[in-house]
Design a protein around this motif. Structure first.
Motif, PDB file in Angstrom:
ATOM      1  N   ASP A 180      17.653   4.359   5.370  1.00 52.52           N
ATOM      2  CA  ASP A 180      16.318   4.712   4.916  1.00 52.52           C
ATOM      3  C   ASP A 180      16.006   6.146   5.326  1.00 52.52           C
ATOM      4  O   ASP A 180      16.771   6.787   6.081  1.00 52.52           O
ATOM      5  CB  ASP A 180      15.264   3.746   5.483  1.00 52.52           C
ATOM      6  N   PHE A 181      14.872   6.650   4.849  1.00 47.70           N
ATOM      7  CA  PHE A 181      14.487   8.032   5.108  1.00 47.70           C
ATOM      8  C   PHE A 181      14.236   8.274   6.597  1.00 47.70           C
ATOM      9  O   PHE A 181      14.628   9.299   7.153  1.00 47.70           O
ATOM     10  CB  PHE A 181      13.226   8.377   4.308  1.00 47.70           C
ATOM     11  N   THR A 182      13.602   7.312   7.261  1.00 43.54           N
ATOM     12  CA  THR A 182      13.269   7.477   8.675  1.00 43.54           C
ATOM     13  C   THR A 182      14.523   7.675   9.520  1.00 43.54           C
ATOM     14  O   THR A 182      14.562   8.534  10.417  1.00 43.54           O
ATOM     15  CB  THR A 182      12.485   6.256   9.181  1.00 43.54           C
ATOM     16  N   THR A 183      15.556   6.914   9.218  1.00 43.90           N
ATOM     17  CA  THR A 183      16.819   7.053   9.959  1.00 43.90           C
ATOM     18  C   THR A 183      17.430   8.426   9.743  1.00 43.90           C
ATOM     19  O   THR A 183      17.879   9.086  10.694  1.00 43.90           O
ATOM     20  CB  THR A 183      17.807   5.965   9.518  1.00 43.90           C
ATOM     21  N   LEU A 184      17.435   8.858   8.476  1.00 43.72           N
ATOM     22  CA  LEU A 184      18.016  10.172   8.170  1.00 43.72           C
ATOM     23  C   LEU A 184      17.231  11.287   8.861  1.00 43.72           C
ATOM     24  O   LEU A 184      17.818  12.211   9.434  1.00 43.72           O
ATOM     25  CB  LEU A 184      18.039  10.393   6.657  1.00 43.72           C
ATOM     26  N   ALA A 185      15.899  11.205   8.802  1.00 43.45           N
ATOM     27  CA  ALA A 185      15.069  12.242   9.419  1.00 43.45           C
ATOM     28  C   ALA A 185      15.276  12.299  10.931  1.00 43.45           C
ATOM     29  O   ALA A 185      15.312  13.378  11.526  1.00 43.45           O
ATOM     30  CB  ALA A 185      13.593  11.977   9.109  1.00 43.45           C
ATOM     31  N   GLY A 186      15.435  11.136  11.557  1.00 44.96           N
ATOM     32  CA  GLY A 186      15.601  11.101  13.004  1.00 44.96           C
ATOM     33  C   GLY A 186      16.966  11.594  13.455  1.00 44.96           C
ATOM     34  O   GLY A 186      17.099  12.203  14.514  1.00 44.96           O
ATOM     35  N   LYS A 187      18.017  11.353  12.647  1.00 46.35           N
ATOM     36  CA  LYS A 187      19.371  11.689  13.062  1.00 46.35           C
ATOM     37  C   LYS A 187      19.881  13.000  12.484  1.00 46.35           C
ATOM     38  O   LYS A 187      20.999  13.426  12.826  1.00 46.35           O
ATOM     39  CB  LYS A 187      20.332  10.555  12.659  1.00 46.35           C
ATOM     40  N   LEU A 188      19.107  13.654  11.608  1.00 41.08           N
ATOM     41  CA  LEU A 188      19.608  14.832  10.913  1.00 41.08           C
ATOM     42  C   LEU A 188      20.156  15.909  11.859  1.00 41.08           C
ATOM     43  O   LEU A 188      21.256  16.426  11.630  1.00 41.08           O
ATOM     44  CB  LEU A 188      18.523  15.421  10.010  1.00 41.08           C
ATOM     45  N   PRO A 189      19.461  16.287  12.949  1.00 44.29           N
ATOM     46  CA  PRO A 189      20.029  17.328  13.829  1.00 44.29           C
ATOM     47  C   PRO A 189      21.368  16.942  14.435  1.00 44.29           C
ATOM     48  O   PRO A 189      22.214  17.804  14.673  1.00 44.29           O
ATOM     49  CB  PRO A 189      18.946  17.497  14.906  1.00 44.29           C
TER      50      PRO A 189
END
Length: 503
Positions: A180-189
């Motif tokens: 989901d988007f939340t996972t991607l946003a949290g792990k992007l760095p």
């Protein structure tokens, strides 16, 4: 929203009409109909807005008729005209505004369609915090990103934490294996490995110099740990100076790179097979080149023994014989070393290469072919030839192939007229090797196919030699060309970039 706007417009219209008709006030109450016209933009198109404007004009005239009848005093008439003018102007402006809103809405719809449905991963990022931080560094006296690199070596990783992911399309989630988007946003760095930091510094340099786009290819991680080869483009609209809206498009090229690597591996295997096949053709020459120094070793060894067995050994002659034995052994060792290099499957290495030395080494391996075919060899090697950067074994393979082809092409030419010329020259930053023969040349119809795989004019040929040669030369950043000579014969030459300052 549209339903409530419609009900509100009806109620407001009724209230204005009643108040305008019954209230004994000397003011242009009908001007309030402009609010009704503006409300219509929320629930109808341009035709509906036009009809509502016309209805408001009609209600204004009806209210004036009911209130004043045929009494056309200047005050009431003036207020009525002001109201009508306001309604007409507002209706016209509402139509223009509605058209603009429709265009913007259509543009937004197209953007969302592209954003969501495209096969390319698109990330909408907010880099405003990063922009503020860079401006602070500039205000503190930093001249460029190179200085920031020296004074703040960990800033690249810090900058990643200042990049906020605002939106991502479905392709982005699929590319990075994010649920989901939340996972991607949290792990992007964390998806950006350390080896990608060089690319991050380059992006920071582009932002520092206010460039509008940046493109690079690098390796990233997926959420599940999979390594991805990605080609990404960062678009920084010039009108968004704060960088609060930055679009990053990412294309997964992992499969393409794996296919390219497999192709390069296959080409390397094919080149190795070709080298081994070439060595097979040179078996007689190789045996001769090895036997010569070995025979010298035996002859000098026997001579040394004879000098030792004399009643009075002549040690100076013995020493000379031993030195000649050592020299012959080294010659044999060099020949074997070159053969092992040609037959090996070592990974290609780009090293400085002297093309003249490479030509001389190659001619050592084909001396017997030159003699057996009675070929007159003419060498014209430039004295000050710049070095080239390349893999010595692969480049020697090209030269051997061109020379053997030239010798074999002159098989039908009478002895005494078989001439082979090899020349090197340096010009315009490139080193060139040219091989000319006095054979029959090639027809114009075959010219376009010379470097095609499996094309050959020899009954026993595989048709891979020239194709492999071209691949090797092009992999070294050069070009291989062929042409027919006016008086008969063929000319093959290849040019490679010269290393600056090399001699």
């Amino acid at each position: 929203m549209a339903r409530y706007s419609q009900l509100g417009a009806i109620a407001l219209t009724a209230a204005i009409f009643i108040f305008d008709t019954l209230a004994p006030l000397d003011v242009a109450i009908a001007v309030l109909y402009v609010a009704v016209v503006l409300l219509s933009l929320n629930f109808t198109g341009w035709r509906g807005t036009l009809l509502i404007g016309a209805a408001c004009i009609g209600l204004t005239l009806l209210s004036f008729s009911l209130t004043h009848g045929s009494d056309l005093k200047s005050g009431p008439v003036g207020r009525c005209l002001v109201s009508l003018a306001a309604i007409v102007i507002t209706t016209f402006l509402a139509l223009r505004l509605g058209s603009t809103i429709a265009i913007i809405a259509e543009s937004e719809r197209r953007y969302r369609t592209i954003f969501v449905a495209t096969g390319v991963a698109i990330l909408e990022m907010d880099l405003s915090r990063l922009k503020v931080r860079l401006d602070q560094l500039r205000a503190a006296g930093a001249i460029d990103i190179d200085e920031v690199t020296r004074t703040h070596p960990g800033f690249a990783r810090e900058a990643l934490g200042m990049m906020r992911l605002v939106a991502a399309n479905d392709t982005s989630l699929a590319t990075f294996r994010a649920p989901d988007f939340t996972t991607l946003a949290g792990k992007l760095p964390t998806l950006i490995p350390k080896e990608m930091e060089t690319s991050v510094w380059q992006l920071l340099d582009a932002i520092w110099h206010q460039e509008t786009s940046f493109e690079a290819e690098n390796v990233m991680n997926a959420v599940d740990g999979t390594r991805l080869n990605v080609l990404y483009t960062v678009a920084m609209p010039i009108e968004r100076k704060a960088l609060d809206l930055v679009l990053v498009s990412i294309m997964d090229v992992t499969a393409r790179r794996e296919a390219e690597n497999a192709l390069h591996q296959a080409q390397a295997e094919l080149a190795h097979v070709s080298r081994v096949a070439t060595l097979g053709e040179l078996t007689v020459s190789i045996a001769h080149e090895v036997n010569q120094p070995l025979a010298g070793v035996v002859t000098n060894g026997e001579a040394g023994l004879r000098w030792l067995r004399r009643p009075e050994p002549v040690l100076t002659e013995v020493a000379d014989s031993i030195e000649r034995m050592i020299s012959d052994a080294k010659r044999a060792s060099e020949v074997i070393k070159r053969l092992r290099a040609l037959a090996s499957k070592a990974v290609p290495q780009a090293l400085p290469v002297d093309l003249n030395d490479l030509v001389q080494d190659t001619l050592t391996l084909v001396q017997r072919e030159l003699r057996s075919f009675q070929v007159d060899l003419q060498l014209s090697l430039a004295e000050t030839l710049g070095r080239i950067s390349g893999d010595r074994v692969q480049l020697q393979q090209v030269i051997i192939n061109l020379v053997i082809n030239a010798i074999q092409a002159m098989g039908s030419v009478p002895a005494g007229k078989r001439e082979l010329s090899i020349a090197t020259r340096c010009s315009d930053g490139a080193v060139t090797l040219e091989v000319n023969d006095s054979g029959p040349g090639f027809s114009p119809s075959n010219a376009a196919q010379l470097f095609a795989a499996f094309f050959t004019t020899k009954p026993e040929g595989m048709g891979m030699g020239l194709s492999i040669c071209r691949s090797i030369v092009e992999a070294h950043g050069g070009r291989l060309r062929a042409s027919s000579l006016p008086g008969g014969g063929a000319s093959f030459e290849f040019s490679l970039p010269s290393q600056m300052g090399g001699n």
